[in-house]
Write an enzyme that holds these catalytic residues in place. Sequence first.
Site, PDB file in Angstrom:
ATOM      1  CB  CYS A 180      -0.907   0.012   1.219  1.00 20.44           C
ATOM      2  SG  CYS A 180      -1.840   1.545   1.361  1.00 20.44           S
ATOM      3  CB  CYS A 190      -0.835   4.822   2.955  1.00 16.98           C
ATOM      4  SG  CYS A 190      -1.758   6.099   3.832  1.00 16.98           S
ATOM      5  CG  ASP A 249      13.500  47.943  -4.920  1.00 14.48           C
ATOM      6  OD1 ASP A 249      14.254  48.591  -5.675  1.00 14.48           O
ATOM      7  OD2 ASP A 249      12.488  48.424  -4.392  1.00 14.48           O
ATOM      8  CB  THR A 293      13.921  52.642  -1.859  1.00 12.46           C
ATOM      9  OG1 THR A 293      14.962  53.402  -2.463  1.00 12.46           O
ATOM     10  CG2 THR A 293      13.171  53.505  -0.855  1.00 12.46           C
ATOM     11  CG  ASP A 306       7.547  47.888  -3.673  1.00 16.28           C
ATOM     12  OD1 ASP A 306       7.439  47.218  -4.722  1.00 16.28           O
ATOM     13  OD2 ASP A 306       7.631  49.123  -3.669  1.00 16.28           O
ATOM     14  CG  ASP A 353       0.678   0.633   5.192  1.00 16.67           C
ATOM     15  OD1 ASP A 353       1.142   1.288   4.241  1.00 16.67           O
ATOM     16  OD2 ASP A 353      -0.428   0.892   5.717  1.00 16.67           O
TER      17      ASP A 353
END
Length: 642
Positions: free
Chosen positions: A298, A300, A342, A344, A539, A625
């Site tokens: 399985c 899962c 950036d 500022t 920003d 499992d």
Amino acid sequence: MVATSSPACHCHGCGPDSHSDSVAELPWWRQAAVRLLFVCGVLLAAAYVVAWLVPSWADWVMVVPLTVAGLPVLRRAGIAAIGGTPFSIEMLMSVAIIGAIAIGAWDEAAMVVFLFLVGESLEGLAARQARAGIRALTDLLPKQAWRRQDGHWVEVLAATLRAGDVVLVRPGDRLPVDGEIVVGRGGLDEAPVTGESMPRQVSPGDAVFAGTINLESVLEVRATGDVADNTMARIVRLVEQAQQAKAPTARFIDRLARWYTPAVVAVAALVMVGPPLLAGQDWGQWFYKGLALLLIGCPCALVISTPAAIAAGLAAGARRGLLMKGGAVLERLAAVTRVAFDKTGTLTAGRPQVTDVLADDGDEDRWLAVAAGVSVGSGHPVAVAIRAYAAAGAVTPLAIEDAAALPGQGSCGRWGGAAVFLGAVAAARQNVPVAGEWSAAAERWAGDGKTVSVLVVADRVVLVIALRDGLRRDAVAGIDHLRRLGIGAEMLTGDQRVAAEAVGGPLRMRVHAALLPAEKLALVRGWQAEGAVVAKVGDGINDAPALAAADIGIAMGGGSEIALETADAAILHGRVDDVAAMIVLARRTMANIRQNVALALGLKALFLVTTIAGLTGLWPAVLADTGATVLVTLNALRLLRK
């Protein structure tokens, strides 16, 4: 959510009700899965006691725990099959249970169901821990608040507060809303929200946000938004949405599971019939081994390995003010090789600060008082910085008559019958002599990338003020942290080179100045063409083309709604070092996913070999499992602890 349903596997605790709000808020011991586990455990223990006392009843006494715990599993298997998921774990469990009963392994069938319920309960508890990381944010908000109504303070439910309401916040209280200070000064403890250890001093006009603690004095705060739309609520909504967005790795695991599970069923069928038909082996022995293989195979644990880690990573980030919109963002962040900043408001504080002052006659305080007075009515950042500098030096602004703002130039008024002007050098030079010490100082400071303002009284320059947008406190450490991670950092700005170099110099980073938006975009595209994975930090508004073109757009100081809405990720607390912290978290999350996949597949491979060899049977297969599923979930939750 920590577990997700897929077409190939209906995971433990991943049913339609398992993650509903009503269930999530119940104590763990009142959860349906835990109650069923308790009942099944008691009945199974009683059945073993009876079977020990009366061996001839051994098979029949197992019918009771099998019926109580097995019927819900059979029912969910049928619902999943009707819903288009025939290879769910419930279906594989049902086949194994029915097969075990068919070959007379009643006690093993009962143990299989019990171990399945143990795994389901443990996984549910682990998933609740991940969700609790997000719910803890909302617990920072108070339930009650004092609102001003008709001149009186009335205690109301915080959920009823609306934009424009004025609330009273006493020392020790948490702020119930985002807003701005109307009355009062004091310190706010923002550590529960931002992690910042030092209190922030606030005064009238300062913006504050919900969840912070008032330390010193009574404050009156005007709400700038409804409680349901404060910064904390937006963070929670964004993280919940992000946890539902699958990452490329999660989508790959889902595609893998679509063929993996049918392949396991086919192999189990071959194990059941191959040796007996081809080599005359015992049918019962190989049928039993085939049932065990169904449970081992399985997927899962495999399917849950990625969403568990991503959910924990997103929750851990949100608790530190690092918002990432989904697993795909986490994956791309982990691969970033270059960050473009950036200037500022990103590398700098976004507010000019006075750095130099020159008084014509040496009486700095007197002329600074005039400058602060003439700027009182202005909200321009330069005027605000000059008033803050005067206040820091205990200089009281003087009263200025006829004070007025001159758009694009500065402020003017009259003091002692003389005309007063505070503003840009270019505007001042139109009315006063160019020569003089003030002019040389202005040119020198401008050459250093500073903004220069002058105070003119009666056609004479009496004060020269230089200002600069200073670096954020952690800018140097943040850029150095990126370098240690092997990530390049560069500045993209529209400011002139002198101003840009003044900021980039102390950071020892490459500067690209005087750029138009299209030129920023071209640089980002060029780096990507060279193979770099680029993150753009800004920003979220002015640098929109470059942010959109970058592999990851990060909004700095992203508490504003527009930044939260437009960026791939947001750093709410405005710390440069949080860019590196976000990348470190993303890398740890991806490493956690790789560990989870290795755990899931490794355990399955081990028990596959031992089952074929006859060393393990049905209940160890279920333990494998269940154990793998719990292990990968608990491993993912380690991300919440750092």
